[in-house]
Design an enzyme around this catalytic site. Structure first.
Site, PDB file in Angstrom:
ATOM      1  N   VAL A  81      -1.435   7.743   5.646  1.00  0.00           N
ATOM      2  CA  VAL A  81      -2.755   7.199   5.921  1.00  0.00           C
ATOM      3  C   VAL A  81      -2.658   6.559   7.298  1.00  0.00           C
ATOM      4  O   VAL A  81      -1.764   5.761   7.559  1.00  0.00           O
ATOM      5  CB  VAL A  81      -3.176   6.157   4.856  1.00  0.00           C
ATOM      6  CG1 VAL A  81      -4.511   5.530   5.215  1.00  0.00           C
ATOM      7  CG2 VAL A  81      -3.256   6.804   3.477  1.00  0.00           C
ATOM      8  N   ASP A  91      -4.841   5.401 -12.422  1.00  0.00           N
ATOM      9  CA  ASP A  91      -3.653   4.923 -11.717  1.00  0.00           C
ATOM     10  C   ASP A  91      -3.899   3.505 -11.188  1.00  0.00           C
ATOM     11  O   ASP A  91      -3.513   3.179 -10.072  1.00  0.00           O
ATOM     12  CB  ASP A  91      -3.293   5.891 -10.575  1.00  0.00           C
ATOM     13  CG  ASP A  91      -1.842   5.740 -10.101  1.00  0.00           C
ATOM     14  OD1 ASP A  91      -1.029   5.148 -10.847  1.00  0.00           O
ATOM     15  OD2 ASP A  91      -1.532   6.198  -8.995  1.00  0.00           O
TER      16      ASP A  91
HETATM   17  P1  ATP Z   1       0.312   7.619  -4.085  1.00  0.00           P
HETATM   18  O1  ATP Z   1       1.393   8.547  -3.749  1.00  0.00           O
HETATM   19  O2  ATP Z   1       0.786   6.196  -4.285  1.00  0.00           O
HETATM   20  O3  ATP Z   1      -0.593   8.085  -5.161  1.00  0.00           O
HETATM   21  P2  ATP Z   1      -1.461   8.538  -2.068  1.00  0.00           P
HETATM   22  O4  ATP Z   1      -0.725   9.604  -1.316  1.00  0.00           O
HETATM   23  O5  ATP Z   1      -2.500   9.001  -3.006  1.00  0.00           O
HETATM   24  O6  ATP Z   1      -0.501   7.508  -2.746  1.00  0.00           O
HETATM   25  P3  ATP Z   1      -2.875   6.209  -1.176  1.00  0.00           P
HETATM   26  O7  ATP Z   1      -2.310   5.397  -2.287  1.00  0.00           O
HETATM   27  O8  ATP Z   1      -4.319   6.498  -1.201  1.00  0.00           O
HETATM   28  O9  ATP Z   1      -2.072   7.572  -0.989  1.00  0.00           O
HETATM   29  O10 ATP Z   1      -2.505   5.513   0.198  1.00  0.00           O
HETATM   30  C1  ATP Z   1      -1.183   5.237   0.567  1.00  0.00           C
HETATM   31  C2  ATP Z   1      -1.112   3.874   1.256  1.00  0.00           C
HETATM   32  O11 ATP Z   1      -1.898   3.881   2.458  1.00  0.00           O
HETATM   33  C3  ATP Z   1      -1.692   2.752   0.431  1.00  0.00           C
HETATM   34  O12 ATP Z   1      -0.748   2.184  -0.417  1.00  0.00           O
HETATM   35  C4  ATP Z   1      -2.194   1.775   1.486  1.00  0.00           C
HETATM   36  O13 ATP Z   1      -1.138   0.950   1.932  1.00  0.00           O
HETATM   37  C5  ATP Z   1      -2.613   2.669   2.610  1.00  0.00           C
HETATM   38  N1  ATP Z   1      -4.064   2.948   2.569  1.00  0.00           N
HETATM   39  C6  ATP Z   1      -4.691   3.810   1.748  1.00  0.00           C
HETATM   40  N2  ATP Z   1      -6.017   3.849   1.964  1.00  0.00           N
HETATM   41  C7  ATP Z   1      -6.249   2.988   2.965  1.00  0.00           C
HETATM   42  C8  ATP Z   1      -7.441   2.571   3.673  1.00  0.00           C
HETATM   43  N3  ATP Z   1      -8.627   3.083   3.360  1.00  0.00           N
HETATM   44  N4  ATP Z   1      -7.303   1.660   4.658  1.00  0.00           N
HETATM   45  C9  ATP Z   1      -6.082   1.155   4.970  1.00  0.00           C
HETATM   46  N5  ATP Z   1      -4.940   1.501   4.354  1.00  0.00           N
HETATM   47  C10 ATP Z   1      -5.005   2.400   3.364  1.00  0.00           C
END
Ligand code: ATP
Length: 362
Positions: free
Chosen positions: A28, A140
């Site tokens: 991200v 989750d």
């Molecule tokens: P996981 O593998 O944990 O399911 P994921 O690949 O689906 O994660 P997210 O959990 O959506 O990804 O995001 C990963 C990280 O990025 C988050 O833990 C957070 O720290 C950061 N993050 C996510 N969305 C945002 C946002 N909109 N603004 C700022 N930081 C964000």
């Protein structure tokens, strides 16, 4: 109806900035909209290329996450702005959430009364209640996915993130899933029974329990033990850690950590629970006098952060997680190696991405 495609490059419209965080399927990053200068977050997801590949999200799962986010517009839920995609990658342009995780924010405080904790919890419940009213389950909910809009304000807004496991229920349909994080999952997940929006409420019960005590209710020495504790409903309110907790708070948790989904408190009901919405002056006073076990909460949070960075060592963490839940499946060494090599060669330049406009904005 699925979204239409627009031939535009994400980098033509957004300047890609620093990494804000990373998940199992990508990063991200902060992005800046070129025309307005407005800041957003870009969630870059690697899409799995073939049946033989282990790394990346399945395209149908990304579509699912996009559809869920498109149907949710609520101040306590991360907003989706735009979607870009190529063969190997999807980029979700979402609201920038700059306040960090709720648990980190709380851990920095000297003390916190139950009332102050409830101010945050109420926002989580409002977001979840809205989501559930749209027949969407998050599946989750855990501290890592509960963030704050911004810091520096006395009461920042809660933002629920990561709809990667969310599901939109269709009337009359049964939905089962094995995903989740052991500490926070409901018995029906472990037993592979049909899930419902009630499944999220269990996780909220666990989160509330931790918030008040710094203890994780079902935590065992191993994940297997944790899962067994959940299925057997083995938890208690330890006198020592809960000595400053109100009776109403414990009652609130007890109504959520209920094995039978039908009997579990719903999000709407929880917003009316006297701990959340006190009716008498005594109830208000009780909340103000009771406090969070800050010393132990800080300890819990430090351990959690340590575990999170430790977990990042594994590129295929989600596979391990699933493996823990599916006793019969064992991943071969070869598959794990494949997973690592995949990661190196799926590196795509964002410039090759195509914009896909959400169907609700033309
Ligand atoms: P996981 O593998 O944990 O399911 P994921 O690949 O689906 O994660 P997210 O959990 O959506 O990804 O995001 C990963 C990280 O990025 C988050 O833990 C957070 O720290 C950061 N993050 C996510 N969305 C945002 C946002 N909109 N603004 C700022 N930081 C964000």
């Amino acid at each position: 109806t699925m979204a239409t495609f627009k031939l535009e490059n994400v980098e033509d419209l957004y300047e890609i900035g620093e990494v804000l965080g990373s998940g199992h399927f990508g990063q991200v990053r902060e992005v800046r909209e070129r025309t307005t200068g407005q800041r957003w977050a870009g969630k870059f997801l690697k899409v799995r290329r073939g049946a033989g590949s282990w790394l990346g999200v399945e395209r149908k799962n990304v579509e699912k996450e996009v559809e869920v986010l498109q149907s949710l517009q609520h101040p306590n839920i991360m907003a989706l702005r735009d979607v870009f995609e190529s063969k190997a990658e999807v980029v979700l342009i979402v609201e920038l959430i700059s306040g960090g995780e709720l648990f980190d924010f709380i851990a920095e405080k000297e003390s916190l009364s139950e009332s102050e904790g409830i101010d945050f919890l109420k926002q989580i419940l409002h977001g979840v209640s809205y989501m559930h009213s749209k027949n969407i389950g998050h599946f989750d909910l855990k501290p890592e996915n509960i963030m704050l809009s911004a810091r520096g304000e006395p009461l920042p807004d809660i933002k629920i993130i990561d709809f990667g496991m969310a599901h939109h229920f269709i009337q009359g349909e049964e939905y089962k899933s094995m995903g989740g994080t052991p500490q926070y999952i409901a018995p029906e997940v472990i037993n592979y029974e049909p899930l419902g929006t009630a499944t999220d409420m269990w996780s909220i019960g666990v989160i509330t329990y931790i918030l008040l005590s710094g203890l994780s209710p079902f935590q065992g020495n191993t994940d297997e033990e944790t899962l067994r504790n959940i299925v057997d409903m083995i938890y208690e309110f330890d006198d020592h850690h809960f000595r400053r907790t109100s009776t109403m708070a414990k009652d609130f948790i007890q109504q959520l950590l209920v094995k039978d989904q039908i009997k579990r408190m719903t999000a709407d009901e929880s917003l009316l629970h006297p701990w959340i919405k006190p009716l008498t002056r005594t109830q208000v006073a009780n909340r103000n006098h009771s406090s969070i076990n800050m010393k132990n909460f800080k300890k819990f949070n430090a351990k959690r952060k340590w575990k999170m960075s430790y977990n990042m060592v594994f590129a295929c963490n989600r596979l391990f997680r699933l493996q823990l839940l599916c006793k019969h499946s064992t991943l071969e060494d070869q598959e794990l190696r494949q997973c690592e090599s995949d990661q190196e060669d799926t590196e795509t330049k964002p410039a090759s991405l195509i914009r896909r406009r959400p169907s609700n904005s033309s």
